[in-house]
Each structure stands twice: as C-alpha cells, then as structure tokens.
Enzyme design. Structure first.
Site, PDB file in Angstrom:
ATOM      1  N   GLU A  24       0.873  -1.183   0.000  1.00 54.85           N
ATOM      2  CA  GLU A  24       0.000   0.000   0.000  1.00 54.85           C
ATOM      3  C   GLU A  24       0.903   1.223   0.000  1.00 54.85           C
ATOM      4  O   GLU A  24       1.938   1.232   0.672  1.00 54.85           O
ATOM      5  CB  GLU A  24      -0.904   0.019   1.234  1.00 54.85           C
TER       6      GLU A  24
ATOM      7  N   GLU B 113      -1.958  11.740   3.636  1.00 53.07           N
ATOM      8  CA  GLU B 113      -2.988  11.631   4.658  1.00 53.07           C
ATOM      9  C   GLU B 113      -2.845  12.861   5.539  1.00 53.07           C
ATOM     10  O   GLU B 113      -1.739  13.243   5.914  1.00 53.07           O
ATOM     11  CB  GLU B 113      -2.832  10.367   5.504  1.00 53.07           C
TER      12      GLU B 113
END
Length: 202
Positions: free
Chosen positions: A25, A30
């Site tokens: 991933e 974020e």
C-alpha cells in the site's frame, strides 16, 4: 473541517502476493482536516501536515511483520486546505519517492536483498518468487477519498477526538458531540477539491 481525513493513496490492482499488507500500500497523502490539532509534545498534526507512508509485510500487526515506512512534512505559514498543491509519486524499480510540491516527504529504496531480509521479517516470505522490489513491482490503482473519524485519530491528540475509538457506539457518540465539530464544516470546504490528475509511465 474537524475530524475529516483526506487521503490520496494507492492499492494493488490484484492481491498477487496475498492479502493486506503483503501486496503493499502507498499512502501519498494523509492529513487531518483540523486547523488546530496537536501531539502532546506540541507538534502540529492538523491540516498543515502531510503524512506519506508505505505499508508492506507478512502480517497485519505493526511491528510484528507489518512494516510501516513513512515521513511527514509541515508546510510553513499556511495549510494544505488553503490552496491547490501537487501530490506526486516518482516510482521505478530502484526506489519510490512520494511528496508534495517540491518537497520529497518519504523515499523507499529497494534493497539488494529484497524487503523480507532487509526488514528482518520472520515466517513465510510472500515475495520469495518476486523481484527484489516486490511487492512494489505490480500495478497499483489510485484512490482519492475523504473519510470521517476512524483510527487516523487517537486519544492522545489535543484536543481529544469526540468519540471513543474502541466503543461500539463511536458513530453515535461522534454525532452527539456534533456541537464540537459541526461549526468547522463549511459547505464545499469539507470536500476534496481536485484540479487535475496525471499518471505517466515511461
């Protein structure tokens, strides 16, 4: 808006090496939507901070086979919600870089011995039959989303999240405490505004 969680990330198009995180991933961005959110040590954890992270390993448990390789960048004098920014990935077989504008936030170099040996993982090597940059040798797809709450936030933050992260009534508690966060949600400012997306392969 408080407790919003914008993210730009990439996941494998197929679980070639197994379920998460065995096939990898890549979290390009974020951030928290909070204008004022801090670590107990005083560091800002709000909308002026960009976190970028690679996840891989042979276990879902961090520190026990789940490798978490990341970096962060706090933009000086402003925040990431105040204007458009370019979030990017530069990816080849030898290394992957992720960043924002002209800043490299994190680099993952491909070790000559492969990630399993490099990170001293135990058990079964899910990448034993892959190249040295496995699991980052396969196709990934791009995700752009805005979540609310969840485990990106934690109770050591200042201010504390207005819900209990381990409670079965977390959603209800969050709504009951809406007087604490709803005033910070203003129209389209609670969404992710995208000017363009470009993906190129050499």
């Amino acid at each position: 808006g408080d407790w919003l969680w914008p993210a730009i990330w990439m996941m494998p198009t197929e679980s070639h090496y197994g379920g998460w995180p065995q096939s990898g991933e890549m979290d390009i961005l974020e951030t928290a939507g909070n204008l004022k959110l801090h670590h107990p040590n005083g560091d800002s954890l709000g909308i002026d901070r960009d976190d970028a992270t690679f996840h891989y390993g042979n276990s879902r448990i961090r520190g026990q086979g789940h490798v978490f390789h990341g970096g962060s960048y706090n933009i000086p004098g402003t925040n990431f919600g105040a204007g458009f920014h370019t979030y990017w990935v530069d990816w080849n077989a030898d290394r992957i870089k992720m960043g924002v504008d002209n800043v490299t936030v994190v680099t993952l170099n491909t070790p000559s011995e492969g990630f399993f040996q490099h990170d001293h993982l135990n058990g079964t090597n899910p990448w034993a039959h892959g190249p040295k940059n496995a699991p980052f040798d396969r196709a990934f797809y791009l995700i752009l989303d805005v979540a609310v709450g969840n485990n990106f936030f934690w109770h050591g933050m200042i201010p504390h999240p207005p819900w209990n992260l381990t409670s079965s009534t977390g959603y209800r508690d969050f709504w009951k405490n809406r007087h604490l966060w709803l005033p910070t949600w203003h129209g389209d400012d609670v969404c992710m505004k995208v000017d363009s997306v470009t993906m190129m392969q050499a």
